[in-house]
Design an enzyme around this catalytic site. Structure first.
Site, mmCIF file in Angstrom:
data_model
loop_
_atom_site.group_PDB
_atom_site.id
_atom_site.type_symbol
_atom_site.label_atom_id
_atom_site.label_comp_id
_atom_site.label_asym_id
_atom_site.label_seq_id
_atom_site.Cartn_x
_atom_site.Cartn_y
_atom_site.Cartn_z
ATOM 1 C CG ASN A 140 7.565 2.955 -0.374
ATOM 2 O OD1 ASN A 140 7.743 4.158 -0.633
ATOM 3 N ND2 ASN A 140 6.467 2.306 -0.712
ATOM 4 C CG HIS A 158 1.658 1.981 0.796
ATOM 5 N ND1 HIS A 158 1.610 2.265 -0.552
ATOM 6 C CD2 HIS A 158 0.469 1.409 1.095
ATOM 7 C CE1 HIS A 158 0.451 1.871 -1.042
ATOM 8 N NE2 HIS A 158 -0.271 1.352 -0.058
ATOM 9 C CB SER A 177 2.785 0.675 6.314
ATOM 10 O OG SER A 177 1.440 0.388 6.624
ATOM 11 C CG ASP A 183 3.016 -0.489 -2.155
ATOM 12 O OD1 ASP A 183 4.074 0.161 -2.060
ATOM 13 O OD2 ASP A 183 2.040 -0.118 -2.839
HETATM 14 C C1 GRF Z 1 2.748 10.058 0.477
HETATM 15 O O1 GRF Z 1 1.407 9.970 0.822
HETATM 16 C C2 GRF Z 1 3.387 8.705 0.513
HETATM 17 O O2 GRF Z 1 2.860 7.863 1.480
HETATM 18 C C3 GRF Z 1 3.083 8.161 -0.848
HETATM 19 O O3 GRF Z 1 3.171 9.271 -1.696
HETATM 20 C C4 GRF Z 1 2.924 10.466 -0.987
HETATM 21 C C5 GRF Z 1 4.126 11.331 -1.192
HETATM 22 O O4 GRF Z 1 3.974 12.615 -0.664
HETATM 23 N N1 GRF Z 1 3.976 7.074 -1.149
HETATM 24 P P1 GRF Z 1 5.246 13.567 -0.513
HETATM 25 O O5 GRF Z 1 5.842 13.699 -1.902
HETATM 26 O O6 GRF Z 1 6.179 12.907 0.437
HETATM 27 O O7 GRF Z 1 4.718 14.870 -0.014
#
Ligand code: GRF
Length: 318
Positions: free
Chosen positions: A109, A111, A138, A147
């Site tokens: 993932n 984050h 991260s 997370d």
């Molecule tokens: C990103 O900031 C990611 O870190 C978080 O959700 C957002 C997703 O943005 N988990 P996108 O859909 O990839 O543009």
């Protein structure tokens, strides 16, 4: 290169990280390809982009479905697409324990915080409120806890005077787009068995009982502890342009017969040829590694000391 990992990307919205992964995967040396983009929101903008780029998509609204049932449908879609690794990219769903378990060690993932700080939502607001000097992002392995899995890589992003959650998020997103494909590529590569011919010969050879490796006249050689050499890896020996593994045959007669039968695969190596060794080429473009493994095992038997082969003969009798 080894077969590319087949990535399933789960999104809920914009999908800009999915796009970063998608375009990174267009590089010839990228170790992953996108096999499926799936979303719990059929209107997710990322689905349109993925489809336009020729990537298979799957959309299913989670509304009114039990979490485990919904996850089972996503899992089925991933499996059907032959997905080997899963990347969550803005996937706004908690995952069922069954799903996490099923993809354990193969799901990551991204984050938007420097974990372990600020798990969950509103990460940028919290970093600003705390007066932090940096936000960041991260990439981590996904475990049952939100997370919380082991962090594979991070990028800190400086917080500027006057930053708002939006301006900081926008810069962190740039960092995310750089970080995610790079970490994913490293992670996938680290899990791939090396597939160059020497690594494969080494792996097959050292899997044989009491097999050891030692350089011999500059070439990697494989011998049996207390016995003789059973294989040499030969790469462009004296500039002959050939990549091959040299193994023992029963003698020059068998050697001659093999070369006559398949001159594209076998040759008589200099020096060891008169002793009945044969070269099995590994540069034909369609190396049959199971066959190479059989050759190595047979050669091992011809080189192993009696104390080992006797045991094996006894085992074979059963
Ligand atoms: C990103 O900031 C990611 O870190 C978080 O959700 C957002 C997703 O943005 N988990 P996108 O859909 O990839 O543009």
């Amino acid at each position: 290169m080894a077969d590319r990992a087949r990535l399933g990307v789960l999104i809920s919205g914009r999908g800009s990280n999915m796009a970063a992964l998608l375009y990174a995967s267009r590089a010839a040396d990228c170790p992953f390809a996108l096999a499926l983009v799936a979303s719990n929101d059929p209107d997710a903008a990322g689905l349109t982009l993925a489809a336009a780029e020729g990537i298979a998509t799957f959309a299913l609204s989670h509304r009114g479905m039990a979490r485990a049932d919904f996850d089972a449908r996503i899992d089925a879609a991933l499996r059907e697409a032959g997905v080997t690794h899963v990347a969550l990219a803005g996937y706004m769903r908690l995952l069922s324990p069954e799903f996490v378990e099923r993809w354990a060690g193969r799901m990551v993932n991204i984050h938007p915080s420097l974990l372990p700080a600020y798990k969950g939502l509103h990460t940028h607001e919290r970093a600003l409120a705390a007066g932090d000097s940096h936000g960041g992002c991260s990439v981590h392995l996904v475990t049952a806890e939100l997370d919380d899995g082991p962090v594979l890589g991070q990028t800190p992003v400086a917080i500027l005077p006057g930053d708002t959650a939006e301006t900081l998020a926008a810069r962190v997103l740039i960092a995310e787009h750089q970080l995610y494909p790079r970490i994913l590529a490293d992670w996938v590569r680290a899990g791939q068995p090396a597939d160059d011919p020497l690594s494969r010969v080494r792996e097959l050879s050292l899997a044989l009982p009491e097999a050891r490796e030692k350089l011999s006249h500059g070439a990697p050689g494989f011998f049996v502890e207390g016995g003789k050499f059973f294989a040499y890896f030969s790469a462009d020996h004296h500039g002959n342009g050939i990549t091959a593994v040299l193994v023992r045959t029963s003698g020059v007669e068998e050697q001659a017969m093999l070369i006559e039968r398949d001159p594209a695969l076998y040759y008589r190596p200099p020096y060891l040829g008169p002793s009945g060794w044969i070269g099995v080429r590994l540069d034909t473009g369609d190396t049959d590694w199971a066959h190479v493994g059989e050759w190595l095992a047979r050669s091992w038997r011809l080189a192993a000391p009696k104390r080992l082969t006797r045991l094996m003969d006894v085992a074979d009798a059963f």
